[in-house]
Design a protein around this motif. Structure first.
Motif, PDB file in Angstrom:
ATOM      1  N   PRO A 115     -24.777 -19.441  46.770  1.00  0.00           N
ATOM      2  CA  PRO A 115     -24.557 -19.328  45.318  1.00  0.00           C
ATOM      3  C   PRO A 115     -25.105 -20.511  44.518  1.00  0.00           C
ATOM      4  O   PRO A 115     -25.562 -20.332  43.385  1.00  0.00           O
ATOM      5  CB  PRO A 115     -23.036 -19.223  45.176  1.00  0.00           C
ATOM      6  N   ARG A 118     -28.725 -20.013  43.421  1.00  0.00           N
ATOM      7  CA  ARG A 118     -29.083 -18.979  42.463  1.00  0.00           C
ATOM      8  C   ARG A 118     -29.368 -19.594  41.111  1.00  0.00           C
ATOM      9  O   ARG A 118     -28.846 -20.646  40.776  1.00  0.00           O
ATOM     10  CB  ARG A 118     -27.910 -18.004  42.275  1.00  0.00           C
ATOM     11  N   LYS A 119     -30.155 -18.875  40.328  1.00  0.00           N
ATOM     12  CA  LYS A 119     -30.365 -19.273  38.948  1.00  0.00           C
ATOM     13  C   LYS A 119     -29.624 -18.293  38.071  1.00  0.00           C
ATOM     14  O   LYS A 119     -29.440 -17.136  38.426  1.00  0.00           O
ATOM     15  CB  LYS A 119     -31.856 -19.205  38.594  1.00  0.00           C
ATOM     16  N   GLN A 120     -29.211 -18.768  36.906  1.00  0.00           N
ATOM     17  CA  GLN A 120     -28.556 -17.849  35.993  1.00  0.00           C
ATOM     18  C   GLN A 120     -29.592 -16.882  35.427  1.00  0.00           C
ATOM     19  O   GLN A 120     -30.638 -17.307  34.935  1.00  0.00           O
ATOM     20  CB  GLN A 120     -27.911 -18.637  34.862  1.00  0.00           C
ATOM     21  N   PRO A 121     -29.321 -15.562  35.515  1.00  0.00           N
ATOM     22  CA  PRO A 121     -30.277 -14.596  34.976  1.00  0.00           C
ATOM     23  C   PRO A 121     -30.489 -14.846  33.493  1.00  0.00           C
ATOM     24  O   PRO A 121     -29.552 -15.174  32.782  1.00  0.00           O
ATOM     25  CB  PRO A 121     -29.576 -13.248  35.186  1.00  0.00           C
ATOM     26  N   LYS A 143     -27.100  -6.265  38.422  1.00  0.00           N
ATOM     27  CA  LYS A 143     -26.852  -5.048  39.186  1.00  0.00           C
ATOM     28  C   LYS A 143     -25.998  -4.154  38.324  1.00  0.00           C
ATOM     29  O   LYS A 143     -24.957  -4.576  37.811  1.00  0.00           O
ATOM     30  CB  LYS A 143     -26.128  -5.374  40.489  1.00  0.00           C
ATOM     31  N   GLU A 277     -24.687  -7.349  45.720  1.00  0.00           N
ATOM     32  CA  GLU A 277     -24.840  -8.792  45.521  1.00  0.00           C
ATOM     33  C   GLU A 277     -26.226  -9.297  45.926  1.00  0.00           C
ATOM     34  O   GLU A 277     -26.546 -10.469  45.762  1.00  0.00           O
ATOM     35  CB  GLU A 277     -23.755  -9.567  46.268  1.00  0.00           C
ATOM     36  N   GLU A 314     -22.338  -5.523  37.459  1.00  0.00           N
ATOM     37  CA  GLU A 314     -22.233  -6.238  36.193  1.00  0.00           C
ATOM     38  C   GLU A 314     -22.331  -5.243  35.052  1.00  0.00           C
ATOM     39  O   GLU A 314     -23.272  -5.261  34.268  1.00  0.00           O
ATOM     40  CB  GLU A 314     -23.295  -7.327  36.137  1.00  0.00           C
ATOM     41  N   LEU A 339     -23.995  -8.958  31.466  1.00  0.00           N
ATOM     42  CA  LEU A 339     -24.889 -10.106  31.358  1.00  0.00           C
ATOM     43  C   LEU A 339     -25.533 -10.174  29.987  1.00  0.00           C
ATOM     44  O   LEU A 339     -26.298 -11.079  29.703  1.00  0.00           O
ATOM     45  CB  LEU A 339     -25.959 -10.050  32.457  1.00  0.00           C
TER      46      LEU A 339
ATOM     47  N   ASN B 267     -22.939 -14.235  40.439  1.00  0.00           N
ATOM     48  CA  ASN B 267     -23.481 -14.644  39.135  1.00  0.00           C
ATOM     49  C   ASN B 267     -22.423 -15.291  38.245  1.00  0.00           C
ATOM     50  O   ASN B 267     -22.738 -16.101  37.392  1.00  0.00           O
ATOM     51  CB  ASN B 267     -24.104 -13.453  38.403  1.00  0.00           C
ATOM     52  N   VAL B 270     -22.309 -18.787  39.231  1.00  0.00           N
ATOM     53  CA  VAL B 270     -23.520 -19.449  38.747  1.00  0.00           C
ATOM     54  C   VAL B 270     -23.345 -19.845  37.284  1.00  0.00           C
ATOM     55  O   VAL B 270     -23.789 -20.914  36.858  1.00  0.00           O
ATOM     56  CB  VAL B 270     -24.736 -18.509  38.918  1.00  0.00           C
ATOM     57  N   GLU B 271     -22.652 -18.978  36.549  1.00  0.00           N
ATOM     58  CA  GLU B 271     -22.388 -19.280  35.150  1.00  0.00           C
ATOM     59  C   GLU B 271     -21.634 -20.617  35.044  1.00  0.00           C
ATOM     60  O   GLU B 271     -21.942 -21.449  34.192  1.00  0.00           O
ATOM     61  CB  GLU B 271     -21.536 -18.153  34.585  1.00  0.00           C
ATOM     62  N   PHE B 273     -21.548 -23.058  37.395  1.00  0.00           N
ATOM     63  CA  PHE B 273     -22.460 -24.119  37.847  1.00  0.00           C
ATOM     64  C   PHE B 273     -23.405 -24.534  36.725  1.00  0.00           C
ATOM     65  O   PHE B 273     -23.762 -25.686  36.580  1.00  0.00           O
ATOM     66  CB  PHE B 273     -23.392 -23.644  38.983  1.00  0.00           C
TER      67      PHE B 273
END
Ligand SMILES: Nc1ncnc2c1ncn2[C@@H]1O[C@H](COP(=O)(O)OP(=O)(O)OP(=O)(O)O)[C@@H](O)[C@H]1O
Ligand SMILES: [Mg+2]
Lengths: 441, 585
Positions: A115, A118-121, A143, A277, A314, A339, B267, B270-271, B273
């Motif tokens: 985790p 990962r980058k924030q979308p 997703k 995921e 999401e 998102l 995610n 991640v938000e 982080f």
């Protein structure tokens, strides 16, 4: 499988159920693949020397003296650029008459992304459909499933979204697709001249249902290749995940597991989460976005399959026919893109969040007015205005046949608000009202 | 020589191991498969057979693979440097792992052995100490991190020596203690503790009573939570559990925030982080990440470690509480933890309880919530662990085992309602069904009377009555029609709408509205109650709705403006004019 001369062949099956076979064997690894009379199977249980195999094609006709060989590996896919433009079955074998793929063999269902890596979308995916772009904006790395009754045109909408989204690759995972739907996808992609960007793994209604269980992992392994190795943005389409979950329940019931709600396995949440995921924005620029279909029965979202899906994805896009305008719309109440707040008002115009919310709130007022009407009460002048607004909103913005840019959607939104309401009725920040409220009504 | 074993059976992550010596329930062992060690926990023993749940995928594991038992339960490592870390459910430091993908059997050090900490002694030679006594402290991100006598030390000890103030690494000896038998013990800044056991090295645990400000109006004003209190947030998917927890973790007036992302989306972690290192702690002005610990075991990470993750997070919380700090722990979602228990229990073929959950689910949940609390430490200082968990009921139906078991033990109930979420009335907490038991505590009443005023609780109760009557009226209007009820009823309904739109609803994504300090909450409550107490004059019901919409609109513009700025005052002035239009003199 010619090169396996040294391999031990077992010929004594001790137990057979509808989906599984058990035999005595030694030195077998958990999850390993086997072949039983030419059918592919996978190790799902080992107790001492008793090894139980799940047979993907079903066990019909398997005799107790069937020949069993173990392949020494778990299910895998050969990945390379040669995948592009090709059609495969659930095992990753070509079904389009083309040659076998050369490439690196990787185990499917591989590890999860750390985790913290990962980058924030943050990349908006435009579809032109206001029911999506305006109210439920999609973001790469997201997703999200369509929730729809089986008679809704979800595959058509999904194909449209896929082609309009600017993805480098589209990977189709078809589970229990009818042959017609399979051909539909082939044709639209072909007609759009997009076949070379598309990879398909297809299990049709003519194939054994248990084989479907491999499709999402196959599709996502291919997706990871393009997203990680090539830094591409990959869009994965999974249809229909309800049929995938049904296959899970077939297997677990036949293995005598205690079912939980709606005769689904207790692990349904984890099973589905492992798939969804895989959607991710990688730091190096590649991304995997998953758009799925979960068919409902009679619109019931409390059934275990949509319910668990909703808890994992999401958001969801809910298709329904609006009888007032005679069109299929993206239902603004039950749909949600979680998102969207990462992009709206930031990658899109500043007024986006407030216009979106105001319009939906007023659409909700129209719904209450409608209830009043159905219960035989008089409508106030305000009620009447909300109904007028709702019709236009549904027709000009929510309908799936809309295809305009986001600024146009916002302008249309202001126009409709201005046409039907007074400034104090829309509850939008003064600052934005000053700037965007239509001057003359 | 420690106990060894061999793999005898494998069903997914449940493995049977034949052991050659003693094995303890919950003991940790490692299964060796092709050069990789897979960590596992004993969950049942039957003769020489230990049933272990493996914290990783068992792909490729074979019968006969060797197993090594460790002689201890699942433990966390405690010491300076935990703040701002991102851990997995087993306290592996995620940032120390190589590569983009998680690798099976990759276990990393939770602390940083080489960091130098500026140590200040608090105890001196000759002092009598016991487990959790403060020997010294270091500054960790602006918080006093107390170095304590290890919790496993039993009985009384005498301090023989404490090192002088200066820079030390966590594994340096900072004190020597002598036990009753005259034996010497070296103490470093690091200790270990098994996660499934509560840390109880404190003097007493009274009923909690101090408000824990969260900046969320529908919590602080309507159903407050307290330092050391417990609460839970059940709600169907998409109704705002995570957004609410994130808001609380950003704004709450806590020293330390521990976030357990338990079986939910990656995610969402991640938000945190991404945002927390940038955002300011509204109470100290430092960065939010500096006071935050994340324990991330997202839904795609191994299921057995998911169960461990909430215990890991709770133990870290208790550790900081022992230093006299105010800790807030959040778990999202406790249902995923319960599901992890269910998956294992089913594989063990235990007799299932309701919805196939294990029979002892209620007890497990109760034990866990019992670890929160406000405590007086042995040195007279106080500390607290406030715990708020989310619950994700199947099908959104609150009559299910996890919700029901949690309701028995958590003192605050924040029920998210689908219809409120559908109507974008966020946060979607149903104001009528939800409750805070702390409002009934005389200790709390006394505290809040001092902090805000002695009319506060009466005001809140009145506000709740107005909401309830508003709801009743709206049901009547639905049955009888707008003109089937007196105009008075419409006014009553719209007064409850004013409360709903202005106090209850709060935009978690608006820079100003997201966080309302208590002082401002008090101001707005008085403003709104003033309107509720005002008599208005209307000819017909048709005028009522549009009038109150203007009232609400102005109040919301106030909510969106910085408190007491010219802009704020301008909207307030307009509001006063609107009120005077219809006010009965
Ligand atoms: N206070 C709020 N203000 C504005 N929008 C909100 C608020 N709370 C929730 N939302 C909206 O609702 C969406 C879903 O919220 P959230 O992710 O917190 O739901 P959830 O209850 O945690 O769902 P799940 O159980 O599936 O995890 C958010 O993405 C956001 O769009
Ligand atoms: Mg959530």
């Amino acid at each position: 499988m010619a090169t396996k001369a040294f391999q031990k062949i077992y010929t004594k099956v001790t137990q057979i159920t509808k989906a599984t076979c058990t035999l005595r064997a030694e030195g077998i690894g958990y999850d390993e693949l086997a072949e039983i009379n030419g059918r592919l199977a996978q190790v799902v249980k080992i107790i001492g020397d008793d090894v139980t195999l799940q047979v993907f094609g079903g066990t019909e006709g398997i005799p107790t003296n069937a020949e069993v060989t173990f392949l020494g590996k778990s299910p895998s896919l050969k990945v390379s650029d040669q995948l592009a433009g090709r059609f495969f079955n659930a095992f990753g074998d070509p079904i389009d008459g083309g040659p076998d793929i050369e490439g690196q063999e990787v185990a499917i269902g591989g590890p999860s992304v750390n985790p913290v890596r990962r980058k924030q979308p943050s990349e908006l995916i435009g579809t032109g459909i206001a029911g999506i772009d305006l109210n439920n904006t999609l973001v790469s790395g997201q997703k999200i499933p369509f929730f729809a009754d089986p008679d809704q045109p979800f595959n058509q909408v999904m194909a449209m979204v896929a082609l309009r989204a600017k993805a480098d690759k589209i990977i189709l995972g078809g589970m229990g697709l009818t042959n017609d739907d399979y051909l539909f996808f082939r044709n639209v992609f072909d007609n759009a001249g997009a076949l070379d960007r598309i990879v398909s793994f297809v299990n049709t209604t003519e194939n054994p249902p248990v084989e479907r269980l491999l499709v999402p992992d196959m599709a996502l392994t291919a997706a990871e290749y393009f997203a990680v190795e090539k830094n591409e943005s990959v869009l994965v389409l999974l249809t229909d995940m309800t049929l995938y979950a049904d296959a899970l329940s077939i297997v677990s019931n036949r293995m005598d597991q205690i079912p939980s709600k709606d005769s689904m396995p207790g692990s349904l949440y984890s099973d589905l989460a492992k798939i969804y995921e895989k959607a991710v924005q990688f730091p190096s620029g590649g991304s995997i976005t998953i758009i799925a279909v979960t068919t409902l029965s009679g619109g019931d979202i409390t059934h275990a399959i949509p319910d668990n899906t909703g808890y994992i994805t999401e958001g969801q896009l809910f298709l329904r026919r609006d009888s007032d305008v005679g069109k299929v719309i993206v239902d603004p109440f039950r749909s949600l893109s979680r998102l969207k707040q990462l992009v709206i008002g930031d990658k899109t115009r500043e007024d986006h969040p407030q216009v979106m919310n105001a319009a939906i709130r007023l659409f909700a007022d129209a719904a209450s007015a409608k209830t009043k009407l159905e219960n035989g009460f008089d409508l106030t002048e305000y009620d009447q205005r909300t109904l007028d607004f709702a019709k236009e909103y549904s027709n000009d913005l929510l309908a799936i046949d809309v295809n305009i840019g986001t600024d146009d959607m916002l302008d249309t939104g202001w126009k409709l608000l201005g046409r039907h309401f007074k400034p104090e009725e829309v509850g939008i920040k003064q600052e934005l009202m000053n700037k965007y409220w239509p001057k003359e009504a | 020589m420690s106990t060894q074993g061999k793999v005898k059976g494998i069903i997914a992550n449940l493995v049977t191991v034949e052991a050659d010596g003693p094995v303890a329930q919950n003991e940790i062992c490692y299964l060796q498969t092709r050069g990789t060690d897979l960590m596992a926990e004993v969950i049942k023993v039957n003769g020489a057979n230990a049933f272990v749940q493996v914290f990783e995928s068992t792909r490729g594991l074979k019968i006969g693979d060797p197993v090594r038992f460790t002689g201890h339960m699942l433990e966390v490592t405690l010491g300076p440097g935990i703040l701002s870390k991102n851990y997995d459910g087993l306290q592996n430091d995620l940032d120390k792992m190589d590569g983009v993908f998680l690798k099976r059997g990759d276990y990393t050090n939770p602390l940083d052995d080489d960091t130098l900490w500026n140590f200040k002694p608090l105890a001196k030679a000759g002092d009598e100490v016991e487990a959790a006594s403060w020997l010294g402290e270091v500054n960790e991100n602006g918080k006093p991190h107390r170095i304590m006598v290890p919790f496993v030390f039993e009985g009384k000890y005498t301090v023989k020596s404490v090192v002088e103030a200066g820079e030390y690494k966590i594994n340096d000896t900072i004190a020597v203690l002598v036990d009753a038998d005259g034996k010497e013990h070296n103490v470093t800044m690091v200790q270990k503790w098994p996660v499934k056991k509560a840390i109880t090295a404190y003097r007493e645990k009274p009923r909690p009573f101090k408000l824990l400000e969260t900046g969320v109006r529908t919590i602080d004003t309507i159903n407050p939570i307290v330092e050391g209190g417990t609460g839970f947030i059940p709600g169907p998917f998409g109704t705002g559990k995570t957004v609410l927890q994130h808001a609380i973790s950003k704004q709450a007036e806590a020293d330390i925030v521990v976030i357990a992302a338990c079986g939910e989306r990656a995610n969402e972690v991640v938000e945190i982080f991404t945002e927390f290192p940038e955002l300011d702690d509204p109470h100290t002005g430092r960065k939010l990440m500096e006071r935050t610990i994340i324990v991330a075991n997202t839904s795609n990470m191994p299921v057995a470690a998911r169960e461990a993750s909430v215990y890991t997070a709770m133990t870290l919380s208790e550790y900081y509480r022992s230093m006299g700090l105010k800790v807030l722990m959040m778990a999202d979602s406790t249902s995923r933890w319960a599901q992890a228990l269910r998956e294992m229990s089913n594989r063990l073929e235990e007799l299932p309880g309701q919805d196939a959950f294990p029979m002892d689910l209620s007890a497990v949940i109760a034990n866990f919530y019992a670890r929160a609390g406000f405590v007086y430490l042995n040195n007279g200082e106080s500390g607290s662990v406030t715990f708020i968990g989310t619950v994700s009921p199947a099908g959104g139906n609150l009559k299910e085992p996890v919700t029901e078991s949690t309701k028995k033990v958590a003192r605050c109930f924040y029920a998210l309602q689908q219809s409120r979420a559908d109507g974008k009335r966020y946060p979607a907490i149903n104001p009528i069904e939800s409750y805070s038991k702390y409002l009934e505590y005389p200790e709390f009443e006394e505290y809040i009377a001092k902090r805000i005023g002695d009319k506060w609780i009466a005001s809140i109760n009145e506000l709740k009555t107005i909401l309830l009557r508003g709801q009743e009226v709206s049901e009547q209007i639905n049955i009888l029609g707008d003109d089937g009820v007196p105009v008075e009823y419409h006014i009553r309904f719209w007064k409850s709408e004013v409360i709903d739109f202005v106090i209850l609803q709060q935009d978690a994504f608006d820079k100003v509205d997201m966080n309302t300090p208590l002082e401002r909450q008090e101001y707005m409550l008085n403003k709104v109650m003033g309107i509720c107490h005002t008599d208005f004059q209307f000819e017909s019901f048709t005028e009522v709705g549009s009038y109150f919409k203007r009232v609400i609109n102005n109040l919301r513009q106030m909510n969106y403006s910085e408190f007491e700025t010219d802009e704020f005052k301008k909207f307030e002035e307009e509001l006063n004019q609107i009120i005077n239009e219809r006010k009965v003199a």
